[in-house]
Scaffold this motif. Structure first.
Motif, PDB file in Angstrom:
ATOM      1  N   LYS A 650     -10.478 -24.485 -30.542  1.00  0.00           N
ATOM      2  CA  LYS A 650      -9.213 -23.795 -30.663  1.00  0.00           C
ATOM      3  C   LYS A 650      -8.613 -25.535 -29.860  1.00  0.00           C
ATOM      4  O   LYS A 650      -9.139 -25.394 -28.686  1.00  0.00           O
ATOM      5  CB  LYS A 650      -8.603 -22.576 -30.442  1.00  0.00           C
ATOM      6  N   ARG A 651      -7.910 -25.983 -29.849  1.00  0.00           N
ATOM      7  CA  ARG A 651      -6.987 -26.964 -29.004  1.00  0.00           C
ATOM      8  C   ARG A 651      -5.879 -26.174 -28.399  1.00  0.00           C
ATOM      9  O   ARG A 651      -4.646 -26.061 -28.953  1.00  0.00           O
ATOM     10  CB  ARG A 651      -6.547 -27.869 -30.473  1.00  0.00           C
ATOM     11  N   LYS A 652      -5.340 -25.806 -27.340  1.00  0.00           N
ATOM     12  CA  LYS A 652      -4.564 -25.500 -26.172  1.00  0.00           C
ATOM     13  C   LYS A 652      -3.518 -26.131 -26.105  1.00  0.00           C
ATOM     14  O   LYS A 652      -2.874 -26.116 -25.411  1.00  0.00           O
ATOM     15  CB  LYS A 652      -5.200 -23.862 -25.861  1.00  0.00           C
ATOM     16  N   GLY A 653      -4.542 -27.948 -25.134  1.00  0.00           N
ATOM     17  CA  GLY A 653      -3.514 -28.580 -24.660  1.00  0.00           C
ATOM     18  C   GLY A 653      -4.950 -29.755 -24.033  1.00  0.00           C
ATOM     19  O   GLY A 653      -5.734 -29.896 -24.728  1.00  0.00           O
ATOM     20  N   ARG A 654      -4.463 -30.674 -23.295  1.00  0.00           N
ATOM     21  CA  ARG A 654      -5.346 -31.406 -22.780  1.00  0.00           C
ATOM     22  C   ARG A 654      -4.751 -32.091 -21.422  1.00  0.00           C
ATOM     23  O   ARG A 654      -3.696 -31.835 -20.931  1.00  0.00           O
ATOM     24  CB  ARG A 654      -4.869 -33.052 -23.524  1.00  0.00           C
ATOM     25  N   GLY A 655      -6.115 -32.533 -20.858  1.00  0.00           N
ATOM     26  CA  GLY A 655      -5.685 -33.356 -19.858  1.00  0.00           C
ATOM     27  C   GLY A 655      -6.509 -31.936 -18.917  1.00  0.00           C
ATOM     28  O   GLY A 655      -7.292 -30.904 -19.538  1.00  0.00           O
ATOM     29  N   ASN A 656      -6.275 -31.763 -16.754  1.00  0.00           N
ATOM     30  CA  ASN A 656      -6.418 -30.365 -16.406  1.00  0.00           C
ATOM     31  C   ASN A 656      -5.657 -29.784 -17.000  1.00  0.00           C
ATOM     32  O   ASN A 656      -4.456 -29.697 -17.145  1.00  0.00           O
ATOM     33  CB  ASN A 656      -6.157 -31.551 -14.713  1.00  0.00           C
ATOM     34  N   LYS A 657      -6.567 -28.296 -17.001  1.00  0.00           N
ATOM     35  CA  LYS A 657      -6.046 -27.663 -17.038  1.00  0.00           C
ATOM     36  C   LYS A 657      -4.510 -26.994 -15.812  1.00  0.00           C
ATOM     37  O   LYS A 657      -3.563 -26.102 -16.287  1.00  0.00           O
ATOM     38  CB  LYS A 657      -6.600 -26.140 -17.390  1.00  0.00           C
ATOM     39  N   PHE A 658      -4.774 -27.780 -14.608  1.00  0.00           N
ATOM     40  CA  PHE A 658      -4.295 -27.131 -13.848  1.00  0.00           C
ATOM     41  C   PHE A 658      -2.814 -27.928 -13.261  1.00  0.00           C
ATOM     42  O   PHE A 658      -2.184 -27.704 -12.202  1.00  0.00           O
ATOM     43  CB  PHE A 658      -4.920 -27.302 -12.131  1.00  0.00           C
ATOM     44  N   ASN A 659      -2.602 -28.747 -13.641  1.00  0.00           N
ATOM     45  CA  ASN A 659      -1.715 -30.080 -14.632  1.00  0.00           C
ATOM     46  C   ASN A 659      -0.492 -29.144 -14.901  1.00  0.00           C
ATOM     47  O   ASN A 659      -0.213 -29.106 -15.920  1.00  0.00           O
ATOM     48  CB  ASN A 659      -1.709 -30.313 -14.854  1.00  0.00           C
ATOM     49  N   PHE A 660       0.688 -29.158 -13.857  1.00  0.00           N
ATOM     50  CA  PHE A 660       1.878 -28.151 -14.385  1.00  0.00           C
ATOM     51  C   PHE A 660       3.682 -29.006 -13.544  1.00  0.00           C
ATOM     52  O   PHE A 660       3.123 -30.113 -13.696  1.00  0.00           O
ATOM     53  CB  PHE A 660       1.550 -26.602 -13.532  1.00  0.00           C
ATOM     54  N   VAL A 661       4.266 -28.884 -14.469  1.00  0.00           N
ATOM     55  CA  VAL A 661       5.745 -29.053 -14.324  1.00  0.00           C
ATOM     56  C   VAL A 661       6.436 -28.305 -13.624  1.00  0.00           C
ATOM     57  O   VAL A 661       6.940 -27.017 -14.392  1.00  0.00           O
ATOM     58  CB  VAL A 661       5.745 -29.668 -15.944  1.00  0.00           C
ATOM     59  N   ASN A 662       7.202 -28.778 -12.259  1.00  0.00           N
ATOM     60  CA  ASN A 662       8.146 -27.776 -11.863  1.00  0.00           C
ATOM     61  C   ASN A 662      10.114 -27.672 -12.396  1.00  0.00           C
ATOM     62  O   ASN A 662       9.598 -28.411 -13.672  1.00  0.00           O
ATOM     63  CB  ASN A 662       8.007 -28.359 -10.624  1.00  0.00           C
ATOM     64  N   SER A 663       9.916 -27.079 -11.960  1.00  0.00           N
ATOM     65  CA  SER A 663      11.663 -27.137 -12.838  1.00  0.00           C
ATOM     66  C   SER A 663      12.636 -27.991 -12.490  1.00  0.00           C
ATOM     67  O   SER A 663      13.320 -28.219 -13.515  1.00  0.00           O
ATOM     68  CB  SER A 663      12.126 -25.867 -11.669  1.00  0.00           C
ATOM     69  N   ASN A 664      12.037 -29.187 -11.820  1.00  0.00           N
ATOM     70  CA  ASN A 664      12.707 -30.733 -11.816  1.00  0.00           C
ATOM     71  C   ASN A 664      12.155 -31.443 -12.663  1.00  0.00           C
ATOM     72  O   ASN A 664      12.480 -32.236 -12.987  1.00  0.00           O
ATOM     73  CB  ASN A 664      12.564 -31.014 -10.790  1.00  0.00           C
ATOM     74  N   GLY A 665      11.239 -31.025 -13.284  1.00  0.00           N
ATOM     75  CA  GLY A 665      10.895 -31.763 -14.090  1.00  0.00           C
ATOM     76  C   GLY A 665       9.223 -32.762 -13.776  1.00  0.00           C
ATOM     77  O   GLY A 665       8.961 -34.050 -14.678  1.00  0.00           O
ATOM     78  N   LYS A 666       8.971 -32.695 -12.388  1.00  0.00           N
ATOM     79  CA  LYS A 666       8.278 -33.219 -12.172  1.00  0.00           C
ATOM     80  C   LYS A 666       6.725 -32.750 -12.251  1.00  0.00           C
ATOM     81  O   LYS A 666       6.520 -31.501 -11.939  1.00  0.00           O
ATOM     82  CB  LYS A 666       8.155 -33.736 -10.514  1.00  0.00           C
ATOM     83  N   THR A 667       5.431 -33.517 -12.392  1.00  0.00           N
ATOM     84  CA  THR A 667       4.328 -32.633 -13.098  1.00  0.00           C
ATOM     85  C   THR A 667       3.569 -32.843 -11.614  1.00  0.00           C
ATOM     86  O   THR A 667       3.419 -33.398 -10.052  1.00  0.00           O
ATOM     87  CB  THR A 667       3.428 -33.559 -13.466  1.00  0.00           C
ATOM     88  N   PHE A 668       3.125 -31.849 -11.267  1.00  0.00           N
ATOM     89  CA  PHE A 668       1.949 -31.259 -10.032  1.00  0.00           C
ATOM     90  C   PHE A 668       0.313 -30.682 -10.098  1.00  0.00           C
ATOM     91  O   PHE A 668       0.242 -30.148 -11.407  1.00  0.00           O
ATOM     92  CB  PHE A 668       2.294 -30.427  -8.958  1.00  0.00           C
TER      93      PHE A 668
END
Length: 860
Positions: A650-668
């Motif tokens: 199953k392809r659920k995503g790409r890259g690191n699983k712990f990369n998220f986007v905050n409410s301001n649209g910035k990736t952390f």
């Protein structure tokens, strides 16, 4: 003489008067207190998750739903009277003929029919123990039947009977029974269904249609024929109803109770809570009837994610395992068995002859998988009950035995670091009546390398080791107390030489770990690990917490919930975390009667507070070390979305699983730390880790020990991937949060060479790590390894220059062939010896790989 007669008459008059008075008083008391039609409604206990969403209800086994007699089809009443009491409307609560028949039957030990009318049956249900067989019980039953006949009309008694009597399957009353057996309420009951219900009254387990369809079918026919003979229905109606019922009958359904069939959003967690409630509320029936509201710690959205993850990875593990085992079996049959046959013939060694065993195993597998299911169906179709009980059940037993040995199970538990709230819990593959062992809290398993961080923390706190202490990863002999040697092996027998303390843990090296254990001492290691896990000293022997070297490799017994507690304590800055599932219990009026959540929170805020198992400094250093396990060690693979694709397809995503986007649209990237573990002979696969919010632990293995998962299924390649998937789901809506806002002030921070442990120099290049030290343990010398190498290179260059001036020519050995760049290492990104070993060994298995195999790219 007249005086004697007068005295006797007076005595009998007094006795008779007393008995008459007692009877009249009892009758008057019965009139004043009778409440035959007053039902005290049993209220279910409701389980709510942490957001107030309903998880499930614990309802009484008495699943009763009231229905008026006038709303029932006439053939339901006719079937009941035909089967149980044909003279119901003409007797006065009892039948002398029926009582006489029952007495004769008891004396002659023949079944001549029951002696109780419907009135007696309902009276016995309300006021007697119908499991008791005694004259006293029958007299009491008769008394109450007469009282009911005096008080109520026949229709009222019949309505009371149909709403109160037990119909099997945990159901009381005809309406609840109809929904259980047929999936609709009693207003839609057919004649054939009516017959099925009334035959349950005498023995619901014996005539249960799901367990004994042929037996129920035969007795159902008897009832329908009796209804036809009595003129209640026509023969055509009976036949059509009978045929329709069995044409639509679900032969695959089992006899699960009505309670087990209730909707439950988290059955494993609900069962865990139910067991805890049983210890809090005395009298288990109160749980099902008193209308409690239980506020729990579960997060249903996280629970659903956990169940999906476990379903995917248990399925994937079994697919990979079966493919591997089938491949090995084919290789054995095609290569090794013929060879042993040859040796047995040439050298006259009959014990080596395996052809018979092979044929027997092949035949047994074929019977179990192909023939037994067919016999099972035929036994029901042809009505041969002995075929099912004597042959099919034995085949099913063989299937169950094989499943226990060859089916991979799994479990997981997640808790909130700061509170100990159990956030999600999955106890196994599927919760049903044959699988209710909650492995996350009940199973005692070998933890493998997930155990190592626990005593590594003692090594740091004792200041006998630092993050960058050099440990030699080379073969070494350790000696036990009796002088016998113990020689540990690294994963697949490869060695890396001198490595730093953090690297040895991140890459799960066994020999350096045993050296750490040997240095800090067994007593200190046992004390620290048991404190983190919460294991009392009186369990040390049973759990194999013993002063032996294998203890350092996780050869002991722990529960997954205990591992979660230990890791959460590290994440919680060293303060003890106690897992908790129940926040509060309210009675039916909304009054809080138990409040364990508040009690635990108050204890944490009290003067003594939570127990500080690790110092904040040690917890901080351990977090930093275990973050490297995710960044470059055995959890790196499971932290990438590609791993999910290669394991589950199953392809659920790409890259690191712990990369998220905050409410301001910035990736952390959320901070994350952890450790994997694979036990001896690849029998158990573990992954445990934490973010600043949650800790979760995953385990995969066999319920029956002794089997190996195989080289393709390890803590890194299976459990770590499942762990990464769940932790992504649990943390994706959380804002960025560090483990610490700043490092503990007493620690010293240095940039250090990863090869030598010395202070970083320009010559060290990219071999650098930020390390933290207790004062006085930090390195004071710069890296000598790279500075020495630089000096040697400078001397060589000067010598070469001098010799050129003297007229010497040098062959530079220039290679003019095209430049070939191998970038395959970018695909896996693995740096550890464990990865390289897995890659090399998996190459040997490549020719046997199927095109649809999504094992994982770590092994490609």
């Amino acid at each position: 003489m007249p005086l004697i007669i007068s005295g006797a008459l007076l005595f009998f008059a007094l006795v008779f008067g007393s008995l008459l008075g007692a009877g009249l008083a009892a009758t008057r008391n019965t009139i004043n207190t009778e409440n035959f039609t007053d039902f005290e409604t049993s209220l279910p206990t409701r389980l709510l998750d942490i957001n107030g969403e309903l998880i499930t209800e614990f309802a009484s086994d008495e699943r009763r739903e009231i229905i008026a007699l006038k709303n029932l089809p006439q053939h339901m009443i006719d079937a009941l009277l035909t089967r149980e009491d044909r003279i119901f409307y003409s007797h006065h609560g009892f039948s002398v003929k029926a009582l006489f028949r029952a007495v004769v039957g008891v004396l002659t030990r023949n079944s001549l029919g029951g002696g109780s009318t419907l009135s007696q049956q309902i009276a016995g249900t309300l006021y007697c123990d119908r499991q008791e067989y005694s004259v006293k019980r029958k007299l009491k039953e008769l008394w109450w039947a007469i009282q009911m006949e005096r008080r109520y009309s026949k229709d009222e008694i019949l309505e009371l009977y149909l709403n109160k009597i037990y119909f099997g399957g945990g159901t009381y009353g005809v309406n609840a029974a109809s929904k259980y057996y047929f999936g609709h309420d009693a207003t839609e009951i057919t004649p054939a269904e009516s017959a099925i219900l009334v035959i349950q009254l005498s023995n619901p387990s014996f005539y249960n249609p799901f367990e004994h369809p042929n037996r129920a079918m035969a007795r159902q026919k008897d009832v329908l024929e009796a209804m036809v003979n009595s003129g209640y229905i026509s023969q055509q109606q009976a036949d059509d109803s009978f045929d329709t019922y069995w044409a639509n009958f679900d032969y695959t359904r089992t006899n699960a109770s009505a309670h087990a069939m209730q909707n439950d959003e988290a059955p494993w967690f609900s069962e865990y809570v139910r067991r805890n409630l049983s210890g809090m509320i005395y009298g288990t029936e109160d749980i099902y009837t008193s209308g409690f509201t239980v506020n729990t710690t579960l997060n249903l959205s996280h629970q659903k994610a956990a169940e999906e993850v476990m379903q995917d990875y248990i399925h994937a593990a079994n697919r990979i395992y079966q493919r591997t085992m089938n491949s090995h079996e084919r290789a054995t049959f095609s290569k090794y068995i013929p060879l042993t046959e040859l040796f047995s013939l040439v050298f006259n060694l009959p014990d080596l002859k395996l052809g018979e065993q092979r044929n027997q195993a092949t035949a047994m597998n074929h019977y179990r998988d192909e023939i037994n299911p067919i016999i099972d169906v035929m036994s029901m179709v042809c009505g041969i009950e002995s075929l099912k009980t004597e042959i099919v059940n034995k085949g099913n037993s063989l299937i169950q035995q094989k499943a226990e040995k060859t089916t991979i199970e799994g479990t997981m538990i997640a808790i909130e670091n700061s509170t100990g709230y159990i956030d999600a819990l999955v106890g196994g593959s599927k919760y049903d009546k044959t699988n209710q062992f909650i492995r996350a809290v009940q199973a005692k398993l070998q933890p493998g390398s997930t155990f190592k961080p626990l005593y590594y923390s003692e090594a740091i706190e004792s200041q006998k080791f630092t993050m960058t202490t050099i440990i030699s990863d080379t073969p070494q002999v350790f000696h036990k107390e009796d002088g016998t040697p113990y020689i540990p092996q690294d994963f697949k027998g490869q060695w890396e030489g001198d490595v730093e303390f953090w690297y040895a843990l991140a890459h799960s090296m066994n020999v350096p770990s045993i050296k750490v254990l040997d240095t800090i001492g067994f007593d200190s290691a046992i004390k620290r690990t048991s404190a983190l896990l919460g294991i009392p000293s009186n369990e040390f022997e049973a759990r194999h917490f013993e002063p032996v070297y294998p203890f350092g490799l996780g050869v002991c017994s722990v529960r997954p919930i205990e591992v979660a507690k230990a890791y959460a304590t590290i994440a919680n800055r060293g303060k003890e975390v106690k897992p908790i599932a129940i926040l509060s219990v309210e009675d039916k009026n909304g009054n809080i009667i138990f409040n364990p959540g508040k009690e635990q929170a108050d204890a944490q805020k009290s003067k003594n507070g939570s127990k500080q198992i690790l110092t904040e400094e040690t917890a901080f250093i351990m977090q930093e070390i275990m973050k490297n396990t995710v960044a470059s060690g055995t959890l790196r693979y499971g932290s990438d979305w590609d791993s999910t694709y290669w394991v589950t397809g199953k392809r659920k995503g790409r890259g690191n699983k712990f990369n998220f986007v905050n409410s301001n649209g910035k990736t952390f990237q959320m901070p994350v730390a952890g450790k994997t573990g694979t036990t001896q002979n690849w029998a158990d696969a573990w992954a445990a880790g934490f973010t600043p919010y949650y800790t979760s632990v995953f385990w995969f293995g066999f319920d029956k020990p002794g089997q190996s998962l195989g080289l393709s299924i390890t803590g890194s390649t299976l459990a770590g991937v499942a762990w990464g998937d769940f932790m992504n789901a649990a943390n994706k809506d959380k804002p960025y949060k560090p483990f610490y806002d700043e490092k503990p002030k007493d620690l010293i921070q240095l940039e250090v060479c990863t090869r030598s442990g010395g202070i970083l120099t320009p010559e060290c290049g990219s071999n650098r790590i930020t390390a933290y030290y207790y004062p006085g343990t930090e390195p004071t010398e710069p890296c000598k390894k790279h500075t020495d190498d630089s000096g040697r290179n400078l001397g060589a260059a000067r010598l070469k220059k001098a010799r050129i001036k003297a007229g010497y020519n040098f062959d530079e050995g220039i290679d003019d062939s095209p430049l070939m760049v191998d970038l395959s290492f970018l695909k896996s990104g693995k740096l550890s010896s464990e990865t390289r070993q897995e890659e090399s060994e998996y190459e040997l298995l490549q020719p046997q790989r199927n095109s649809d195999d999504f094992s994982n790219w770590l092994l490609d």
